[in-house]
Motif scaffolding. Structure first.
Motif, short mmCIF file in Angstrom:
data_model
loop_
_atom_site.label_atom_id
_atom_site.label_comp_id
_atom_site.label_asym_id
_atom_site.label_seq_id
_atom_site.Cartn_x
_atom_site.Cartn_y
_atom_site.Cartn_z
N ARG A 124 0.85 -1.20 0.00
CA ARG A 124 0.00 0.00 0.00
C ARG A 124 0.88 1.24 0.00
NH1 ARG A 124 -1.21 -1.42 5.73
NH2 ARG A 124 0.07 -0.04 7.03
N PRO A 125 0.33 2.38 -0.46
CA PRO A 125 1.10 3.62 -0.48
C PRO A 125 1.49 4.04 0.94
CG PRO A 125 -0.87 3.81 -1.85
CD PRO A 125 -1.01 2.54 -1.06
N GLN A 126 2.77 4.38 1.10
CA GLN A 126 3.28 4.82 2.40
C GLN A 126 4.22 6.01 2.25
OE1 GLN A 126 4.62 1.25 4.84
NE2 GLN A 126 4.07 0.18 2.94
N GLY A 127 4.24 6.58 1.05
CA GLY A 127 5.19 7.65 0.80
C GLY A 127 6.50 7.10 0.25
N THR A 128 7.38 8.01 -0.13
CA THR A 128 8.67 7.60 -0.69
C THR A 128 9.44 6.77 0.32
OG1 THR A 128 8.75 9.62 -2.02
CG2 THR A 128 10.82 8.43 -1.72
N PRO A 129 9.94 5.60 -0.07
CA PRO A 129 10.68 4.75 0.89
C PRO A 129 11.92 5.46 1.41
CG PRO A 129 10.15 3.54 -1.12
CD PRO A 129 9.82 4.97 -1.39
N ALA A 130 12.32 5.08 2.61
CA ALA A 130 13.56 5.62 3.17
C ALA A 130 14.74 5.12 2.35
CB ALA A 130 13.70 5.17 4.62
N ILE A 131 15.60 6.06 1.95
CA ILE A 131 16.84 5.67 1.28
C ILE A 131 18.02 6.29 2.03
CG2 ILE A 131 15.71 5.52 -0.97
CD1 ILE A 131 17.31 8.06 -1.73
N GLU A 132 19.13 5.59 1.97
CA GLU A 132 20.31 6.05 2.70
C GLU A 132 21.56 5.55 1.98
OE1 GLU A 132 22.34 5.38 7.15
OE2 GLU A 132 20.36 4.54 6.66
N PRO A 133 22.53 6.43 1.73
CA PRO A 133 23.76 5.97 1.07
C PRO A 133 24.48 4.92 1.92
CG PRO A 133 23.66 8.38 1.14
CD PRO A 133 22.57 7.88 2.03
N VAL A 134 25.08 3.95 1.25
CA VAL A 134 25.93 2.97 1.93
C VAL A 134 27.37 3.44 1.72
CG1 VAL A 134 26.66 0.57 2.07
CG2 VAL A 134 24.28 1.12 1.51
N ARG A 135 27.99 3.90 2.80
CA ARG A 135 29.30 4.54 2.67
C ARG A 135 30.39 3.68 3.33
NH1 ARG A 135 26.35 9.69 3.51
NH2 ARG A 135 26.40 10.79 1.50
N PHE A 136 31.47 3.53 2.62
CA PHE A 136 32.66 2.84 3.13
C PHE A 136 33.76 3.86 3.40
CE2 PHE A 136 30.44 -0.55 1.01
CZ PHE A 136 30.75 -1.68 1.73
N VAL A 137 34.56 3.60 4.41
CA VAL A 137 35.75 4.40 4.69
C VAL A 137 36.93 3.70 4.02
CG1 VAL A 137 37.28 5.30 6.47
CG2 VAL A 137 34.79 5.22 6.86
N LEU A 138 37.61 4.41 3.14
CA LEU A 138 38.73 3.82 2.40
C LEU A 138 39.99 4.65 2.59
CD1 LEU A 138 36.87 3.17 -1.00
CD2 LEU A 138 37.19 1.57 0.89
N ASP A 139 41.10 3.97 2.75
CA ASP A 139 42.38 4.69 2.77
C ASP A 139 43.03 4.56 1.39
OD1 ASP A 139 43.30 2.07 2.67
OD2 ASP A 139 44.10 2.06 4.72
N ASP A 140 44.21 5.11 1.24
CA ASP A 140 44.86 5.10 -0.08
C ASP A 140 45.08 3.68 -0.58
OD1 ASP A 140 44.90 7.82 -0.07
OD2 ASP A 140 47.02 8.02 0.48
N ALA A 141 45.46 2.78 0.32
CA ALA A 141 45.72 1.40 -0.10
C ALA A 141 44.45 0.73 -0.61
CB ALA A 141 46.31 0.60 1.06
N LEU A 142 43.34 0.94 0.07
CA LEU A 142 42.09 0.31 -0.37
C LEU A 142 41.57 0.96 -1.65
CD1 LEU A 142 40.34 -0.43 3.02
CD2 LEU A 142 40.65 -2.07 1.16
#
Length: 604
Positions: free
Chosen positions: A350-368
């Protein structure tokens, strides 16, 4: 099954009543192995192989010890099949990359929808299937009135392969670590190598409506409009060889706790949806992109990834460790055979409004970041080193073969053999996957297509002095031998996996069992040559699928993924680019062979 012996209507209600996979005797297996390998061997190679088989069968020898250990295992409490340890090794033990090498794809039939509408429709259908699976209201698949194992369905949702240094594992529901069905409410949506968590089921357990989902996907496209910077999309890491990816994953986890959370979000997600910028020019290009498209916009370890292109065309990429083609086809057919509106009604969306979205963020250093970038480059190069081709027959299908009085699968397999001999000048080892889901935890059996009758058929078909009657007789004899061998495989009477598991027992427990040296059979010409594929074939019959695709399995192999329907027949071929000319020759000869064999049978 219940006490009246009527099959249960519950999805998993028949599993415990299904017969066990039969364990062949060592004598039967060795006899079949010699018969199956013989057509590919010279007399000297066959003699060497026969001597190795005799050694394996010797009283008190290694073969007897290993087989006795397997029999004991098969009788052990909690063991469903003598293949229970084989399958994890077979798939999770492989150490090369699974992207392109192991994952398989289906290109769906077109729908007149935008990218967001098509993706929303697929999500709606998949969530409906998931919720029906949770309540065991997906009807068990039956074959000739007998229920088939539905166990693989437990690997469809929230299933993720986890890389390991020596062997991978799987994070999946319906296990002690995660009892029962998945309680996740989110999926992962990729766009331009940006990953987003998107809730597809509301907090109260009610799915979002298709219109809500389309709004959520538009929000993802807006927030992910800028392509992720080079070296920042960890999806590329899932293309690496497994031990290397395991080391990269360990580095992610060691660097920052946020990475554990990001991985958890991806690994527990119901499935992935990949919104690609590409508009494929044709079905061939679309299938290529499904198999080895932008690896920053994928997570190849995820069991199910629905991929939707810019023009609304779509398909699916499947991680193979827990899922075979027949299970995925049932899932795809369920999604496609019912309208989006009916799926939404079934799930209570059923309609509930726009779904919750959230970026999936990784922490990367120079080596990664360097690691991610290198993985992206390496996989792009690997994909570029793979040649593919499609062959479409709009005027021939299974019904045509049946009218000609021949098994449709036997007909196309004989066409493959004839085309391969004409393209490469030889008949080579050929694999065909045969489903065995009528057994408890049954998956597939390995069929070897080349028989003495196949050799005689190819020889006769190429003999200018042979009459049409002689050619027809040779074709029908080869087809009958093919059908008989397929029935043997369906009944669990096939040698390869049995002998392979004995080899694995020797590797795992040899010292304990007193088997200190590998039996000679595993270095014999028969074992090596029978399993060195020149053709690796598998079929996916569904009116909802245009093309089925997978990579080749060896340097000289042509992967042959085919969709054989009542009125048409589509084939996707893949091989290393270094032997692309031979594959293109095979494709041309295949077109000619199908017409030639059809005309031959029609004339008699």
């Amino acid at each position: 099954m219940n006490t009246t012996d009527e099959p249960s209507a519950r999805t998993f209600g028949n599993e415990d009543a299904l017969p066990r996979v039969p364990l062949p005797t060592l004598e039967d297996t060795c006899e079949r192995f010699l018969a199956w390998s013989a057509p590919l061997l010279t007399p000297a190679e066959l003699e060497e192989t026969r001597a190795a088989v005799d050694e394996l069968l010797a009283d008190g020898g290694a073969g007897r010890v290993l087989h006795a250990a397997l029999e004991e295992y098969d009788r052990s409490e909690g063991v469903h099949s003598w293949l229970d340890t084989f399958w994890p090794y077979r798939y999770l033990g492989r150490r090369d990359r699974i992207a392109l090498n192991a994952n398989f794809v289906f290109l769906f039939q077109d729908a007149d929808l935008t990218q967001e509408e098509r993706a929303a429709a697929l999500i709606t259908a998949a969530v409906d299937y998931k919720l029906r699976l949770d309540t065991e209201s997906v009807p068990p698949v039956a074959q000739r009135g007998r229920p088939l194992s539905m166990e693989q369905n437990k690997y469809l949702f929230s299933a993720t392969r986890i890389p390991g240094e020596k062997q991978d594992t799987v994070r999946v529901p319906y296990t002690d670590a995660w009892p029962g069905p998945s309680d996740a409410r989110h999926i992962i949506v990729f766009h331009r190598a940006n990953a987003f968590r998107m809730d597809v089921i509301g907090p109260d357990g009610v799915p979002h409506s298709p219109a809500d989902l389309a709004d959520g996907l538009r929000a993802v496209r807006a927030e992910g409009a800028a392509r992720a910077a080079a070296g920042t999309a960890p999806g590329h890491l899932t293309t690496k060889a497994r031990a290397e990816w395991a080391a990269s994953r360990a580095a992610l986890l060691a660097l920052d706790p946020a990475n554990a959370q990001a991985l958890d979000t991806i690994e527990t997600a119901l499935f992935c949806v990949c919104l690609d910028d590409v508009t494929p020019k044709d079905d061939h290009e679309a299938t290529d992109h499904l198999l080895h498209g932008d690896s920053g916009n994928r997570w190849f370890d995820k069991a199910v990834s629905l991929i939707v292109f810019a023009d609304g065309s779509a398909g699916i990429n499947i991680e193979h460790c827990g899922l075979d083609g027949t299970t995925v086809l049932s899932f795809v057919d369920d999604m496609m055979n019912t309208s989006t509106e009916d799926h939404a009604r079934s799930s209570g969306a059923r309609p509930q409004g726009t779904p919750a979205i959230e970026p999936v963020r990784f922490v990367l250093d120079d080596a990664l970041r360097a690691d991610v970038h290198a993985a992206a480059v390496a996989f792009a190069d690997y994909a570029a080193a793979t040649a593919t081709e499609t062959v479409a027959f709009d005027d021939f299908g299974a019904n045509d073969a049946k009218k000609l009085g021949i098994s449709p699968d036997a007909f196309v397999q004989m066409a493959y053999q004839l085309a391969h001999q004409r393209a490469k000048g030889r008949v080579g080892a050929t694999y065909e996957s045969i489903a065995t889901r009528q057994y408890n935890r049954g998956r597939t059996e390995a069929m070897r297509v080349v028989t003495p009758e196949v050799l005689a058929f190819v020889r006769t078909q190429n003999d200018p002095a042979a009459t049409a009657d002689e050619r027809r007789a040779a074709l029908r004899a080869a087809a009958e031998a093919h059908v008989a061998r397929a029935k043997d495989c369906q009944a669990g009477r096939a040698p390869e996996q049995h002998l392979w598991e004995l080899q694995l027992i020797a590797e795992r427990r040899g010292a304990e069992l007193g088997v200190t040296e590998a039996p000679a059979l595993y270095s014999s010409p028969g074992w090596r040559i029978m399993r060195d594929d020149y053709l690796s074939t598998s079929s996916a019959p569904s009116v909802n699928v245009k093309y089925f695709g997978f990579g080749s399995t060896s340097p000289q192999c042509i992967g042959v993924a085919y969709v054989l329907l009542p009125d048409r027949f589509n084939v996707y071929l893949s091989t290393p680019r270094t032997v692309a000319d031979a594959m293109e020759s095979f494709a041309g000869h295949l077109r000619a062979a199908v017409a030639e064999l059809r005309d031959l049978l029609a004339g008699g």
